[in-house]
Design a protein around this motif. Structure first.
Motif, PDB file in Angstrom:
ATOM      1  N   UNK A   1      -3.553  40.629  60.079  1.00  0.00           N
ATOM      2  CA  UNK A   1      -3.590  40.791  58.633  1.00  0.00           C
ATOM      3  C   UNK A   1      -5.015  40.576  58.165  1.00  0.00           C
ATOM      4  N   UNK A   2      -5.422  41.227  57.147  1.00  0.00           N
ATOM      5  CA  UNK A   2      -6.661  40.971  56.412  1.00  0.00           C
ATOM      6  C   UNK A   2      -7.961  41.264  57.166  1.00  0.00           C
ATOM      7  N   UNK A   3      -8.120  40.726  58.377  1.00  0.00           N
ATOM      8  CA  UNK A   3      -9.379  40.896  59.117  1.00  0.00           C
ATOM      9  C   UNK A   3      -9.110  41.567  60.466  1.00  0.00           C
TER      10      UNK A   3
ATOM     11  N   UNK B   1      -6.274  45.489  62.342  1.00  0.00           N
ATOM     12  CA  UNK B   1      -5.515  45.571  61.081  1.00  0.00           C
ATOM     13  C   UNK B   1      -4.548  46.750  61.109  1.00  0.00           C
TER      14      UNK B   1
ATOM     15  N   UNK C   1      -8.910  37.116  49.951  1.00  0.00           N
ATOM     16  CA  UNK C   1      -7.552  37.595  49.697  1.00  0.00           C
ATOM     17  C   UNK C   1      -6.586  36.616  50.334  1.00  0.00           C
TER      18      UNK C   1
ATOM     19  N   UNK D   1       1.177  43.010  54.097  1.00  0.00           N
ATOM     20  CA  UNK D   1       1.806  42.849  55.414  1.00  0.00           C
ATOM     21  C   UNK D   1       2.400  41.459  55.595  1.00  0.00           C
TER      22      UNK D   1
ATOM     23  N   UNK E   1     -11.450  37.463  54.614  1.00  0.00           N
ATOM     24  CA  UNK E   1     -10.305  36.647  54.193  1.00  0.00           C
ATOM     25  C   UNK E   1     -10.265  35.345  54.976  1.00  0.00           C
TER      26      UNK E   1
END
Lengths: 410, 169
Positions: A57-59, A66, B7, B12, A396
């Motif tokens: 997630x995010x990175x 991702x 964030x 997800x 993040x």
């Protein structure tokens, strides 16, 4: 990918064919073709192949994760033979692909001639795995451990090239201490085989890169308390090179005070790293608990201390536990922490806390599947180039990774 | 480069969903433990094996710790200098599981992991794994320094087999 990458894929396919035939229930045919299992002096052939998938997630982590990535493949094949009661010869070829790393380029993982004079004295010469901490030697051998990823604070996969093997020699042995247990020692020295560092900064090139040196050792005490061993490892490595700076780059750096006013290119640099780790492991029946604490101390020597910080110490530790619940199920948990600079611990880019939960399923004696989740706090272990060039302080802070991996081996 | 604000959630895996996922993992592990533990206990019978050595071996007994080191190849010679040649039964054999649990103090899979480490790091290779008690007896009779184990159901009273029982201290 080129010829080497194709050769690596071919290696992976060959190992896969044999490993999968064993994993899927043809042990008689496959193993009989490889060696006579009842002859202790026969040529031994072993191999493994792994395929993983990671989604974050995010990175992006280790790969373009991702979006989900299958760029997580390993294959190895080794041959060894006892030439006499004391002398053994072996070689292993290994290829891997993990995001931008490896690219299926086959390489000699190790090759050595091993002569054991006594139980307390042996010597290996050639290209040998580096004993650092409890698991460094086996960090690319999925079948030997429970988690997909070993605690990355102490065993970072992207440092593989200079942490895994040394070309030179090693002394080793097990010393019986009677009621005090036993002591295993390893001492090695030599050089590294790795791709020389390069610069991706415009106007900067590297030259006169020296042959790196490396030496170190490990002491591991198996205590009288059954199942408990404790120890320490030390490693030193060094390399020297020169930065060649274009006049425009030199002037710009001088203008902001990062280079001395009288600087004339090139800039000679010496880079020395000292690593140590303290280790403890306890095993009882199916239970295995381990903990390690490590510091890596890097020193740059140059005429531009403002540009290259002369001294950086990072801190790494983890605690891990696994328990074999059934013949086929082994869960594992660990918590790992990494500080790239012990003098700067504030900010998301200055730490990486990793809480992991892993399940290993042994389908049979030649095939396993693993499922693993990581809850991450911090960005210190991330690679900005995998994240669109975004700085670590802007990625993040809280993110996660899920990995699935299967390995067949023989 | 413009720093992006952190964030804290994503489509997800928002924080709540990740918390639920964590509890789901824990539940899977606990259920597995609850289901598997009784089966594991049921599969660990009391001495189901006899340790055997070549009939010419002068030793009649050996400490358990010595056998651990011999089967993990941390010691390589008997007291008289003869090369130790350990031999295992196949992974699924009851005698293998019992020997592994009671002598090596670890499950067979842990022993296999130990050998995976040694094999693929270039440090050593495991003892031969043979399919039957008869094959182990034959192996031990062939090599003077051999040591193995067989099911306690095997009749070892016949001296012509060329093996003898080693008492574990």
């Amino acid at each position: 990918m080129g010829v080497q990458g194709t050769a690596g894929r071919t290696l992976a396919r060959c190992v896969s064919a044999v490993a999968l035939s064993l994993a899927l229930g043809a042990p008689r045919v496959a193993s009989a073709q490889l060696f006579d299992s009842s002859d202790p002096d026969a040529v031994q052939i072993h191999g493994f192949v792994s395929q993983g998938f990671l989604k974050s997630t995010d990175n992006n982590y280790l790969a373009n994760s991702k979006a989900g990535s299958f760029s997580f493949t390993e294959a190895g094949l080794n041959v060894s033979k006892s030439l006499t009661d004391n002398l053994r010869l072996g070689v292993q070829i290994y290829a891997y692909d993990l995001g931008p790393l490896g690219n299926y380029r086959p390489r000699f993982d190790w090759y050595n001639l091993d002569y054991r004079f006594r139980d307390w004295l042996g010597v290996r010469v050639g290209h040998t795995k580096i004993p650092f901490g409890l698991y460094n030697e086996t960090s690319d051998i999925d079948a030997s451990r429970v988690p997909v990823l070993l605690p990355q604070s102490v065993y970072p996969v992207d440092h593989r090239d200079y942490l895994l093997a040394v070309t030179g020699g090693e002394l080793y042995g097990d010393v019986r201490l009677h009621v005090a247990g036993s002591l295993e020692y390893r001492a090695y020295g030599g050089t590294l085989q790795f791709d020389p560092p390069s610069s991706d900064v415009p106007g900067v090139t590297l030259s006169d890169i020296s042959e790196p040196y490396i030496y170190g050792g490990r002491l591991m005490w198996t205590t009288p308390l059954p199942g408990l061993r404790i120890g320490g490892s030390y490693q030193a490595l060094g390399i020297h090179w020169k930065y060649n700076l274009d006049p425009a780059v030199s002037q710009a750096l001088q203008a902001v005070g990062l280079l001395p006013a009288d600087f004339v290119s090139p800039l000679p640099v010496s880079f020395d790293v000292r690593l140590w780790v303290a280790s403890a492991e306890y095993r009882h029946a199916g239970l295995r608990i381990s903990a390690e604490y490590s510091q890596w101390i890097a020193k740059f020597r140059s005429d531009a201390p403002a540009l290259l910080p002369p001294h950086v110490t990072n801190e790494r530790y983890y605690v891990m536990a696994s328990y074999q619940v059934t013949r086929w199920l082994t869960p594992c948990v660990y918590y790992a922490v990494y500080y790239p600079n012990v003098d700067e611990r504030k900010g998301r880019q200055s730490h990486q806390n990793d809480a992991a939960l892993s399940l290993r399923f042994d389908i049979n004696a030649h095939w396993l599947v693993k499922l693993e989740g990581h809850w991450m706090d911090g960005t210190a272990s991330l690679d900005p180039t995998l994240n669109g060039g975004t700085g670590l302080n802007a990625l993040a802070k809280d993110w996660g990774v899920v990995l699935i991996k299967t390995t067949a081996y023989f | 480069m413009t720093p992006r604000p952190p964030r804290l959630s994503s489509a997800l895996a928002p924080r709540r969903a990740r918390g639920a996922a964590a509890w789901a993992w824990v539940a899977v592990v606990l259920l597995g433990a609850a289901w598997g533990a009784p089966r594991a206990r049921a599969g660990s019978p009391r001495p189901a094996f006899e340790v055997i050595v070549n009939a010419t071996n002068p030793q009649t007994s050996a400490p358990r710790a010595f056998l651990v080191d011999a089967f993990l190849k941390k010691v390589t010679r008997w007291a008289d200098g003869e090369l130790i040649r350990p031999v295992d039964l196949k992974s699924g054999a009851d005698a293998r599981r019992a020997f592994s649990a009671q002598v090596l103090d670890r499950p067979v899979t842990a022993v296999r992991s130990y050998w995976q480490e040694r094999i693929f790091s270039g440090r050593d290779v495991p003892p031969p794994e043979l399919d039957t008690d008869a094959a182990v007896v034959q192996f031990v009779a062939k090599y003077p320094g051999a040591v193995g184990y067989v099911s306690s159901r095997v009749d070892l009273s016949d001296a012509k087999d060329g093996v003898k029982v080693l008492r574990v201290e």
